[in-house]
Design an enzyme around this catalytic site. Sequence first.
Site, PDB file in Angstrom:
ATOM      1  N   HIS A  68     133.064  32.963 -79.070  1.00 31.94           N
ATOM      2  CA  HIS A  68     132.183  34.032 -79.547  1.00 31.94           C
ATOM      3  C   HIS A  68     133.002  35.134 -80.190  1.00 31.94           C
ATOM      4  O   HIS A  68     134.218  35.085 -80.195  1.00 31.94           O
ATOM      5  CB  HIS A  68     131.295  34.561 -78.415  1.00 31.94           C
ATOM      6  CG  HIS A  68     132.031  35.212 -77.290  1.00 31.94           C
ATOM      7  ND1 HIS A  68     132.772  34.503 -76.363  1.00 31.94           N
ATOM      8  CD2 HIS A  68     132.141  36.510 -76.924  1.00 31.94           C
ATOM      9  CE1 HIS A  68     133.290  35.343 -75.487  1.00 31.94           C
ATOM     10  NE2 HIS A  68     132.932  36.557 -75.813  1.00 31.94           N
ATOM     11  N   HIS A  70     133.645  38.343 -79.572  1.00 35.40           N
ATOM     12  CA  HIS A  70     134.367  39.446 -78.921  1.00 35.40           C
ATOM     13  C   HIS A  70     135.864  39.342 -79.194  1.00 35.40           C
ATOM     14  O   HIS A  70     136.420  38.248 -79.215  1.00 35.40           O
ATOM     15  CB  HIS A  70     134.123  39.408 -77.406  1.00 35.40           C
ATOM     16  CG  HIS A  70     132.845  40.092 -77.013  1.00 35.40           C
ATOM     17  ND1 HIS A  70     132.200  39.808 -75.847  1.00 35.40           N
ATOM     18  CD2 HIS A  70     132.119  41.038 -77.638  1.00 35.40           C
ATOM     19  CE1 HIS A  70     131.110  40.568 -75.771  1.00 35.40           C
ATOM     20  NE2 HIS A  70     131.040  41.315 -76.844  1.00 35.40           N
ATOM     21  N   ASP A  72     138.430  39.927 -77.465  1.00 35.24           N
ATOM     22  CA  ASP A  72     139.312  39.295 -76.477  1.00 35.24           C
ATOM     23  C   ASP A  72     139.215  37.768 -76.575  1.00 35.24           C
ATOM     24  O   ASP A  72     139.903  37.054 -75.843  1.00 35.24           O
ATOM     25  CB  ASP A  72     139.041  39.796 -75.045  1.00 35.24           C
ATOM     26  CG  ASP A  72     137.601  39.631 -74.603  1.00 35.24           C
ATOM     27  OD1 ASP A  72     136.722  39.640 -75.471  1.00 35.24           O
ATOM     28  OD2 ASP A  72     137.352  39.503 -73.391  1.00 35.24           O
ATOM     29  N   HIS A  73     138.401  37.276 -77.496  1.00 39.49           N
ATOM     30  CA  HIS A  73     138.300  35.830 -77.708  1.00 39.49           C
ATOM     31  C   HIS A  73     138.677  35.408 -79.135  1.00 39.49           C
ATOM     32  O   HIS A  73     138.964  34.240 -79.365  1.00 39.49           O
ATOM     33  CB  HIS A  73     136.886  35.338 -77.369  1.00 39.49           C
ATOM     34  CG  HIS A  73     136.575  35.462 -75.915  1.00 39.49           C
ATOM     35  ND1 HIS A  73     136.632  34.396 -75.049  1.00 39.49           N
ATOM     36  CD2 HIS A  73     136.271  36.546 -75.156  1.00 39.49           C
ATOM     37  CE1 HIS A  73     136.350  34.812 -73.829  1.00 39.49           C
ATOM     38  NE2 HIS A  73     136.132  36.113 -73.863  1.00 39.49           N
ATOM     39  N   HIS A 157     125.176  35.519 -73.468  1.00 35.55           N
ATOM     40  CA  HIS A 157     126.266  36.502 -73.578  1.00 35.55           C
ATOM     41  C   HIS A 157     126.137  37.422 -74.799  1.00 35.55           C
ATOM     42  O   HIS A 157     125.809  38.580 -74.648  1.00 35.55           O
ATOM     43  CB  HIS A 157     127.617  35.803 -73.562  1.00 35.55           C
ATOM     44  CG  HIS A 157     128.765  36.754 -73.483  1.00 35.55           C
ATOM     45  ND1 HIS A 157     128.938  37.619 -72.438  1.00 35.55           N
ATOM     46  CD2 HIS A 157     129.793  36.998 -74.340  1.00 35.55           C
ATOM     47  CE1 HIS A 157     130.019  38.349 -72.639  1.00 35.55           C
ATOM     48  NE2 HIS A 157     130.552  37.999 -73.790  1.00 35.55           N
ATOM     49  N   ASP A 178     132.513  33.033 -72.580  1.00 33.04           N
ATOM     50  CA  ASP A 178     131.738  33.937 -71.721  1.00 33.04           C
ATOM     51  C   ASP A 178     130.282  33.505 -71.810  1.00 33.04           C
ATOM     52  O   ASP A 178     129.807  33.170 -72.891  1.00 33.04           O
ATOM     53  CB  ASP A 178     131.876  35.379 -72.206  1.00 33.04           C
ATOM     54  CG  ASP A 178     133.280  35.921 -71.988  1.00 33.04           C
ATOM     55  OD1 ASP A 178     134.090  35.202 -71.355  1.00 33.04           O
ATOM     56  OD2 ASP A 178     133.569  37.029 -72.457  1.00 33.04           O
ATOM     57  N   GLU A 203     134.479  30.711 -67.227  1.00 34.41           N
ATOM     58  CA  GLU A 203     134.870  32.112 -67.004  1.00 34.41           C
ATOM     59  C   GLU A 203     134.460  32.507 -65.595  1.00 34.41           C
ATOM     60  O   GLU A 203     133.572  31.868 -64.992  1.00 34.41           O
ATOM     61  CB  GLU A 203     134.190  33.020 -68.027  1.00 34.41           C
ATOM     62  CG  GLU A 203     132.692  33.134 -67.867  1.00 34.41           C
ATOM     63  CD  GLU A 203     132.199  34.574 -67.897  1.00 34.41           C
ATOM     64  OE1 GLU A 203     132.900  35.444 -67.353  1.00 34.41           O
ATOM     65  OE2 GLU A 203     131.110  34.811 -68.432  1.00 34.41           O
ATOM     66  N   HIS A 414     139.531  33.786 -67.057  1.00 36.89           N
ATOM     67  CA  HIS A 414     138.846  35.036 -67.401  1.00 36.89           C
ATOM     68  C   HIS A 414     138.301  35.723 -66.149  1.00 36.89           C
ATOM     69  O   HIS A 414     137.091  35.925 -66.018  1.00 36.89           O
ATOM     70  CB  HIS A 414     137.706  34.723 -68.396  1.00 36.89           C
ATOM     71  CG  HIS A 414     137.253  35.918 -69.202  1.00 36.89           C
ATOM     72  ND1 HIS A 414     136.447  36.883 -68.679  1.00 36.89           N
ATOM     73  CD2 HIS A 414     137.475  36.268 -70.480  1.00 36.89           C
ATOM     74  CE1 HIS A 414     136.190  37.796 -69.609  1.00 36.89           C
ATOM     75  NE2 HIS A 414     136.809  37.441 -70.712  1.00 36.89           N
TER      76      HIS A 414
END
Lengths: 599, 834
Positions: A68, A70, A72-73, A157, A178, A203, A414
């Site tokens: 996705h 975000h 952090d991904h 998410h 996530d 996660e 995660h």
Amino acid sequence: MPEIRVTPLGAGQDVGRSCILVSIAGKNVMLDCGMHMGFSDDRRFPDFSYITRSGRLTDFLDCVIISHFHLDHCGALPYFSEMVGYDGPIYMTQPTQAICPILLEDYRKIAVDKKGEANFFTSQMIKDCMKKVVAVHLHQTVQVDDELEIKAYYAGHVLGAAMFQIKVGSESVVYTGDYNMTPDRHLGAAWIDKCRPNLLITESTYATTIRDSKRCRERDFLKKVHETVERGGKVLIPVFALGRAQELCILLETFWERMDLKAPIYFSTGLTEKANHYYKLFIPWTNQKIRKTFVQRNMFEFKHIKAFDRAFADSPGPMVVFATPGMLHAGQSLQIFRKWAGNEKNMVIMPGYCVQGTVGHKILSGQRKLEMEGRQVLEVKMQVEYMSFSAHADAKGIMQLVGQAEPENVLLVHGEAKKMEFLKQKIEQEFRVSCYMPANGETVTLPTSPSIPVGVSLGLLKREMAQGLLPDAKKPRLLHGTLIMKDSNFRLVSSEQALKELGLAEHQLRFTCRVHLHDTRKEQETAVRVYSHLKSVLKDHCVQHLPDGSVTVESILIQAAAHSEDPGTKVLLVSWTYQDEELGSYLTSLLKKGLPQAS
Amino acid sequence: MDPECSRLLPALCAVLADPRQPVADDTCLEKLLDWFTTVTAAGSSLLLLQENPCLVELLFRVLKSQDLSSRILSFSLRLAGIFAAQEDCFQYLQGELLPMLFGEVGPLGGAAWTAPAVRSGWIQGLRTLAQHPSALRFLAACGAVDTIFSLQGDSSLFVASAAGQLLVHILDLAMRGPARGRCSPQACDWPACAQKIVCHIEDSLCSIATPQVTQALNVLTTVFGHCRGLWTQGLWVRLSPLVARLLEKDPVPASHSLVDLLLSVARSSVPSSDRGLWETLAQTLSHLSPTQAGPLALGILKLQDCPQALRTQAFGILLQPLACVLEAAAQAPGPPGLLGGAAGDPMTADTLLCSKSACVGLLCCALTHLGLLQPLPQRPSPWPQAPLLGAAVTVLRLCSGSVAPTSDVGGRLCAILVGCGRVQRAALDFLGALSQGAGPQESVTQVFSVLLEYLMSPESSSMVLKKAFQATLRWLLSSPKTPGCCDLDPRTQLFLRELLPVLQKRLCSPCWEVRDSGLEFLTQMTRHCGGQAGFRQALLASEVPELTKQLLQDPESYVRASAVTATGQLSSWALLAAPASPERPGAQQKSLLVELLHVLCADSEGFPRRAVMQVFTEWLRDGHADVAEDPERFVARVLQAASRDPDWEVRAQGLELALVFLGQLLGPRGSHCPCAVALPETAPPGTLAQALPEAAPPGTLAQALQVLCRVQLFEFAFRALFDCDRPVAQKSCDLLLFLRAKAAPCGSPQEAGDSPNVASVEATLQRWQAGEQGQPLGYLEPGAVMAVLRSIDLEGLRDTLAESSDHVEKSPQSLLQDMLAAVGVLGENEADCY
């Protein structure tokens, strides 16, 4: 021994910088390529040197999958593809592909232009990276190459978030990214079929938490905003361009309409239009309610929410402003915060996590006297509220997903080590599967027993059918034939067909055995005794006494002969084919016990 | 250390040592270590510890604590390493603390050791600590080296790799001792610690376990890559027989690491003393499989100095796969191919045919390696340009299925390669690289033909098309010019005529990536060939310019931005439309200006608006005809739009355009007085300076300032000076400083320091600075502007803006405050996602 190997370069017992390497049946896949916003040097990215050591990246990695948008991904993706040198395919869903560059661009501007950081990717690099993306649809099986295939499942998410199944032959891994197991205002719940993967990588952000209903948080949020506005205060909500912002917009829009409130709501820097444009584009990804009502009224067309102009911040009276960036790093949200912080009537609501080194982090930890540029001190008198609207599965949700997918093994990423430890035990107890939680850099190796597909010839199947037994998936049964391996394929055919196809002549192989019997009678009489004995013992078998004096039981041949040295002993010559090996062994042992005395 | 930090430190140490207080953010401890590294680099660690006894106390408490988190333990080990890196401080800590931290009695023997973070902290602590002879003695005494040996095989990649690095560091430190010249291979006079490490490496090299061999090879690779002492030559003499013995095994163990080591040795000072190395390299080339040998061959060919025979052998390895392809695809025996007529290596042919993944892997490696080699000065000579072109074209044709080899091998290759995107991408990159060398006419025709085939093919994926466009661009730009003029040669022109309809089709592709790659290609082509008659003729005869213009309305913002850049470029070369009617010259061109202005004002996304600003800046700089018509009006309109833009990059670009305008008006940076600049002569044709004489007599500051006031440049610049986005403010500050520097020495005929206007402007600016930007500035008089400019502390502002926007939050004091403040409020800000 075939095996699946998993090495987290990020997200192993931590949150931020998700990057997991999976090796499955000789294929190497990178799951997510995130960054850590808490660092401003190379540590923000996963340490890719562990992959480059294996040779050229594009030769080593078969594909990269992004779950996705975000950061952090996906935040390290342009760095990985344009600066480290990965030139292969990148898979993500269409909404992720559309939204990723907006967030990457926003963060690039903060990092490079505002903070003056070096060694960061450029706008052109973001675009070039996005051109390597192959968009995937939900539930569509995408063939990466002849052997490797991937399939996306809905993860909730955020818009476009997906779980991915990675499959090579009969071996498979599911990576959740996530996900959220309960629907929210604009997204549905995650779902996966009973795919029984060898490994589920999930996660575990809320590994030990059972989260209260989101409705409560929403009510609380609305109450706080309403109270502030009612007393003439201003509400600042720092957000990132896409994601949580839209959820909160829908919430406020509906509330404003219901309560007939007049205080203006603004969204900074023209992001509403852009964001809403994307959300409209991806209506099929939103939840059922939005999809249903979309025809009558588009929930993303806000009546009360207007574009923000810098001058509005000075206007008297109450208002609500959504401003970027989300952690009060810099820019508009920080500027508005500084302006409003001194008034106790105002409120700032932080709807998400803030890394250390941001003003957001400071005020969330209760600091109320903030040093600003030039040794100035900003006294924060406004109310500070934290309301996490992050949409992750809680412990119950994670267990639910494990139950749904029925994996052979589970691997947690995660999340924090302590929380993982708790969930690991719970999963192992409840599902009787092994659960792993490797730290970054640690490799988990799982042996697998791959099933190899074998084609069965029609002739052989027909012959089986002719025996009157219908195939039944629940009752496996033996099928005799000859296995031919040709051109990397396996086929099971009848022996005759195999001989014909391979141009070979048939050879019969017989096992033989000698049994000594104490019997003074003539050989013919011994044979008759053997016949009578076997006839009485083997009632279900066809026992024959042939004219030449030998006895047969199916393919087993028994002949009696005199012993060359001992006339009181007879030698029974027993021979059989490999098909009757069991019976042959049984008969031999039976005869070795001797013949019954004649009555 | 900052007194405030010193004041906060005891409280922080107490928090860190308290197992009930988990650390809020996983980056805090790292940042804390960064800070201590900076502090100790600037001063005495011993003094630091003496002035801040809480630090040593923290280390003791950590050791005593039973249930401390592995992160704090790891942090403490690293922190101790930082302090003990200075020898006097090492002595201070050595008595009790260091053995307890790094010896058997410490975490090493406890349950905490199971956490990779602790093992990693232990290694990193020792790595930092090992800077002096005392440290070496300590390592030997506490038996650390044996632990490091075992950690080489750690389950964590990070720990295992760090253990290897630490061994190299210790070896280097031990050998750096006094008077260590060239050491004998027997190493009997080597320090005990070094001997121990070398013996361990020897044992590992002889091991039957591949992981151990790999570890030894990796350590040696780092030694020869990083250590410069003469002792490395002695080490190689001692170990090279063991390394050579690895080649006798089948398969060769740890081949990848072996290649790395041999190349590392070849790049070091060893070859000057050991000619046997070349023989080992030659043997390795012949022992390894074609796929494994490729990187070694490339590495050898990159060496500055190595025997010709070895280079020939290495080059042969790289050429083999392509030679096999050429051989397999040959319809009839042709001229000597890549290997001068020699038969292809059967092992390479086997690899190519054994499986699809092996074939694709080998071909991609060969193509990439040769592509990397091509531009290097040390590439083999003669370079077989023509056969290589033939091979690249053949590979591409096999992949597209447009060639049907008659041979059995060719047929099998074709079946493997057809539709293989990975090989297509690698071959197109290689083909592009080959454009740098000349080729026979026939080969170039083939190249153009295969490129066209790929650009036309409906089977080509967007990435393949992008590479095909890039390769085409490189070939077009490197194509020879017609002798005697600078135009394209007839063959290239012919190719262009065939190419443009294909480009046209690609600009209508449903895939945005393809449309964008097409536009990028067009922009580059126009930039380089816009003045060439052949290109102009072909382009104007096509519908490409019209289509490009239509793409300004594309639904995808990236494509709109590329269309803006492409149309801007086309317009600069007057290539955008057919010649306008005689009654309305330039009518078409004008409409583009209007259209781009519309994009700037109305496009909902930043990329196209930024692209417009870049085009406009370029137009102003280069004196584009439309701009030159009325530069003042142009600048006024653009600045008005840019100043309101929500995207700060557009605002920053607006200031860039303003700076170009200033430069044209007042002369370039460096020349101080605009009065000295004779505008009409110095300015490029078509710029404002040429147009200016009509409006006002040239060369006076007052006139220039009047113009700037009319285009409302000051309102824009002053507002930008207090922009919430640092780069905008910074740029504005630069612009105003430039303006002040230009104007100040000359003085102004209308000095207006006491003008009533000034006070109101200053008052407004103060409000702006305070964040109240609602009020407009109104019309400004030049005199007032200059007075205001002199009154603002621009230098001070520039210094403030030069700091990163989060410099306060990033300071050590802020870090300590954050860590202390986070105590007890963890649940409030729990890491989840962003």
